[in-house]
Write an enzyme that holds these catalytic residues in place. Structure first.
Site, PDB file in Angstrom:
ATOM      1  N   ASP A   1     -67.653 -80.223  96.611  1.00 46.12           N
ATOM      2  CA  ASP A   1     -66.280 -80.624  96.978  1.00 46.12           C
ATOM      3  C   ASP A   1     -65.163 -79.785  96.358  1.00 46.12           C
ATOM      4  O   ASP A   1     -64.007 -80.182  96.449  1.00 46.12           O
ATOM      5  CB  ASP A   1     -66.021 -82.107  96.595  1.00 46.12           C
TER       6      ASP A   1
ATOM      7  N   LYS B   1     -65.402 -74.729  98.700  1.00 44.56           N
ATOM      8  CA  LYS B   1     -66.050 -73.487  99.147  1.00 44.56           C
ATOM      9  C   LYS B   1     -65.941 -73.292 100.653  1.00 44.56           C
ATOM     10  O   LYS B   1     -65.511 -72.249 101.144  1.00 44.56           O
ATOM     11  CB  LYS B   1     -67.550 -73.492  98.761  1.00 44.56           C
ATOM     12  N   THR B   2     -66.357 -74.335 101.405  1.00 42.86           N
ATOM     13  CA  THR B   2     -66.371 -74.221 102.862  1.00 42.86           C
ATOM     14  C   THR B   2     -64.943 -74.105 103.407  1.00 42.86           C
ATOM     15  O   THR B   2     -64.672 -73.292 104.290  1.00 42.86           O
ATOM     16  CB  THR B   2     -67.105 -75.427 103.482  1.00 42.86           C
TER      17      THR B   2
ATOM     18  N   HIS C   1     -73.675 -79.585  96.261  1.00 45.53           N
ATOM     19  CA  HIS C   1     -74.315 -80.817  95.798  1.00 45.53           C
ATOM     20  C   HIS C   1     -75.501 -80.480  94.905  1.00 45.53           C
ATOM     21  O   HIS C   1     -76.238 -79.536  95.173  1.00 45.53           O
ATOM     22  CB  HIS C   1     -74.780 -81.649  96.999  1.00 45.53           C
TER      23      HIS C   1
HETATM   24  P1  GTP Z   1     -69.794 -78.820  99.312  1.00 46.87           P
HETATM   25  O1  GTP Z   1     -70.137 -77.733 100.248  1.00 46.87           O
HETATM   26  O2  GTP Z   1     -70.279 -80.131  99.774  1.00 46.87           O
HETATM   27  O3  GTP Z   1     -70.197 -78.511  97.925  1.00 46.87           O
HETATM   28  O4  GTP Z   1     -68.172 -78.904  99.272  1.00 46.87           O
HETATM   29  P2  GTP Z   1     -67.169 -77.665  99.377  1.00 46.87           P
HETATM   30  O5  GTP Z   1     -67.064 -76.999  98.055  1.00 46.87           O
HETATM   31  O6  GTP Z   1     -67.541 -76.807 100.531  1.00 46.87           O
HETATM   32  O7  GTP Z   1     -65.786 -78.405  99.629  1.00 46.87           O
HETATM   33  P3  GTP Z   1     -65.057 -78.591 101.038  1.00 46.87           P
HETATM   34  O8  GTP Z   1     -64.517 -77.316 101.524  1.00 46.87           O
HETATM   35  O9  GTP Z   1     -65.926 -79.385 101.922  1.00 46.87           O
HETATM   36  O10 GTP Z   1     -63.804 -79.457 100.549  1.00 46.87           O
HETATM   37  C1  GTP Z   1     -63.959 -80.706  99.931  1.00 46.87           C
HETATM   38  C2  GTP Z   1     -62.694 -81.512 100.096  1.00 46.87           C
HETATM   39  O11 GTP Z   1     -61.616 -80.900  99.388  1.00 46.87           O
HETATM   40  C3  GTP Z   1     -62.222 -81.603 101.528  1.00 46.87           C
HETATM   41  O12 GTP Z   1     -61.704 -82.880 101.756  1.00 46.87           O
HETATM   42  C4  GTP Z   1     -61.128 -80.565 101.632  1.00 46.87           C
HETATM   43  O13 GTP Z   1     -60.165 -80.865 102.614  1.00 46.87           O
HETATM   44  C5  GTP Z   1     -60.537 -80.628 100.260  1.00 46.87           C
HETATM   45  N1  GTP Z   1     -59.967 -79.334  99.848  1.00 46.87           N
HETATM   46  C6  GTP Z   1     -60.565 -78.134  99.877  1.00 46.87           C
HETATM   47  N2  GTP Z   1     -59.744 -77.179  99.425  1.00 46.87           N
HETATM   48  C7  GTP Z   1     -58.595 -77.793  99.086  1.00 46.87           C
HETATM   49  C8  GTP Z   1     -57.351 -77.338  98.545  1.00 46.87           C
HETATM   50  O14 GTP Z   1     -57.129 -76.153  98.275  1.00 46.87           O
HETATM   51  N3  GTP Z   1     -56.403 -78.283  98.320  1.00 46.87           N
HETATM   52  C9  GTP Z   1     -56.602 -79.585  98.590  1.00 46.87           C
HETATM   53  N4  GTP Z   1     -55.590 -80.428  98.325  1.00 46.87           N
HETATM   54  N5  GTP Z   1     -57.740 -80.054  99.090  1.00 46.87           N
HETATM   55  C10 GTP Z   1     -58.732 -79.172  99.350  1.00 46.87           C
HETATM   56 MG    MG Z   2     -69.210 -76.767 101.616  1.00 45.53          MG
END
Ligand code: GTP
Ligand code: MG
Length: 375
Positions: free
Chosen positions: A93, A96-97, A140
């Site tokens: 979270d 990254k994505t 995760h």
């Molecule tokens: P995993 O792949 O499951 O490890 O998560 P991730 O690292 O890919 O995170 P992801 O991009 O799914 O973002 C997780 C949550 O954080 C989502 O609800 C996004 O909208 C939020 N998010 C990501 N980047 C930002 C940011 O720069 N600012 C804010 N406010 N929220 C963000």
């Molecule tokens: Mg991701």
């Protein structure tokens, strides 16, 4: 260590096979001369017979063919620049994505179930005419293997750290994967848009974890980003390009391809779909390949970014979704191109068997081990 049959041991030791069978029988094992014994049992029998055994590892087809492919050195003049492979790693979270989506201009994060990445993904893009490959990994904790694999195939790691959360367990894990792989780390200090975040805290954490920020005189570039507002995205891309320029990534596109399976699954419509990152050489439709315990002819290669685009060939640093393998190889398996489909099948099948540890004798006896002997 390969198992050895009663017959082979009798020939090697120069004793009649019945003598070996008798020792086995004394231990309560009724068997025949084709029974396979593991090295431990073989040594036990040899000691009973009063002979010394030396295990010679026969050269397998795999050693002969694949290891040689791996050892082929590319002549200097065959090497050309290839795209850098950039992998996003970090705690669940942390964004990254979302960051990668924004960099590439796609929306994967929005479609993920529960907002959690469960698959490793690789993309190839062009930035001002310069190709780059990006790999997204899950954060995760359950997906350690995928993070390790991402770090294993990459040239550069982008470590994504949410500014409000700081260094978390999978951040630390990602740092150790990147360090183990010996690749440079760029930090994206993400979610900088959140009200009240204190980047100093995360930077202090990073510093304690061996990533000294360059603004504090260290050598880790830390870019403050927001996937939400787009802040810092240009600077992140710049930093990636700068680090890429410091290193020369080269490969030889004119040889048979070598790649790595990132992930593979059985698809109801298309059969086995394998995500492969080509690392050297050029992979072509129709090529005979072996990958782990799978083999086949490349039937089709699809661009992961636009699955309707079929590629006829894929050179170094190009990720493809490939069909044509007979079974799904395990992730991390190396992919090689061979000349001979029978050879590919034999290597794949030999590997498949040894993986399942089925050392069956010619008559179907299960492998006899010391454990079964003293049961
Ligand atoms: P995993 O792949 O499951 O490890 O998560 P991730 O690292 O890919 O995170 P992801 O991009 O799914 O973002 C997780 C949550 O954080 C989502 O609800 C996004 O909208 C939020 N998010 C990501 N980047 C930002 C940011 O720069 N600012 C804010 N406010 N929220 C963000
Ligand atoms: Mg991701």
């Amino acid at each position: 260590q390969l198992p050895c049959s009663v017959k082979e041991l009798s020939e090697a030791a120069g004793v009649p096979a019945v003598q070996i069978l008798r020792i086995l029988m004394d231990e309560g094992v009724m068997t025949n001369i084709n029974a396979q014994m593991d090295p431990e049992l073989t040594e036990f029998i040899a000691a009973e017979l009063g002979v010394d055994v030396d295990f010679l590892q026969p050269e397998t087809l795999e050693d002969r063919v694949l290891m040689r492919l791996e050892e082929i050195e590319d002549p200097e003049e065959s090497l050309v620049a290839r795209a850098p492979v950039v992998t996003f790693l970090g705690h669940v979270d942390h964004g990254k994505t979302s960051l990668l989506d924004r960099l590439i201009g796609i929306d994967v994060a929005g479609g993920e179930s529960g907002g959690i990445t469960q698959h490793i993904r690789a993309y190839r893009i062009e930035n001002n005419g310069r190709p780059m490959a990006f790999v997204d990994t899950p954060g995760h904790e359950a997906f350690t293997e995928m993070r390790a694999r991402g770090a294993g195939v990459t040239d550069i790691v982008v470590l994504v750290v949410a500014a409000d959360d700081g260094v978390m367990p999978q951040t630390e894990e990602a740092i150790s994967h990147a360090k183990a792989a010996g690749v440079p780390i760029i930090v994206a200090l993400n979610k900088i848009d959140l009200p009240g975040v204190d980047p100093l805290r995360a930077m202090t954490d990073l510093n304690t974890n061996g990533l000294q920020p360059s603004e504090w005189g260290g050598d880790t570039e830390i870019v403050k980003t927001s996937a939400t507002t787009g802040e810092g995205l240009d600077e992140l891309l710049e930093t990636i390009l700068t680090v890429a320029e410091l290193n020369e990534y080269v490969a030889n596109p004119d040889r048979a391809a070598i790649g790595t399976c990132l992930e593979s699954q059985q698809d109801a419509d298309r059969g086995v779909v394998t995500k492969v990152l080509v690392q050297n050489g050029t992979l072509k439709v129709g090529d005979i390949v072996v990958c782990g315990d799978a083999y086949g002819r490349v039937k089709a290669m699809l661009d992961p970014l636009s699955p309707r685009t079929r590629l006829e060939e894929a050179g170094p640093s190009v990720p493809v979704n490939l069909t044509g393998l007979d079974i799904a190889p395990s992730a991390g398996a190396r992919l090689y191109v061979l000349d001979d489909i029978a050879e590919a099948r034999e290597i794949a099948e030999t590997r498949g068997k040894s993986q399942h540890n089925e050392y069956l004798g010619a008559t179907g006896f299960r492998q006899t081990t010391l454990d079964t002997l003293f049961e």
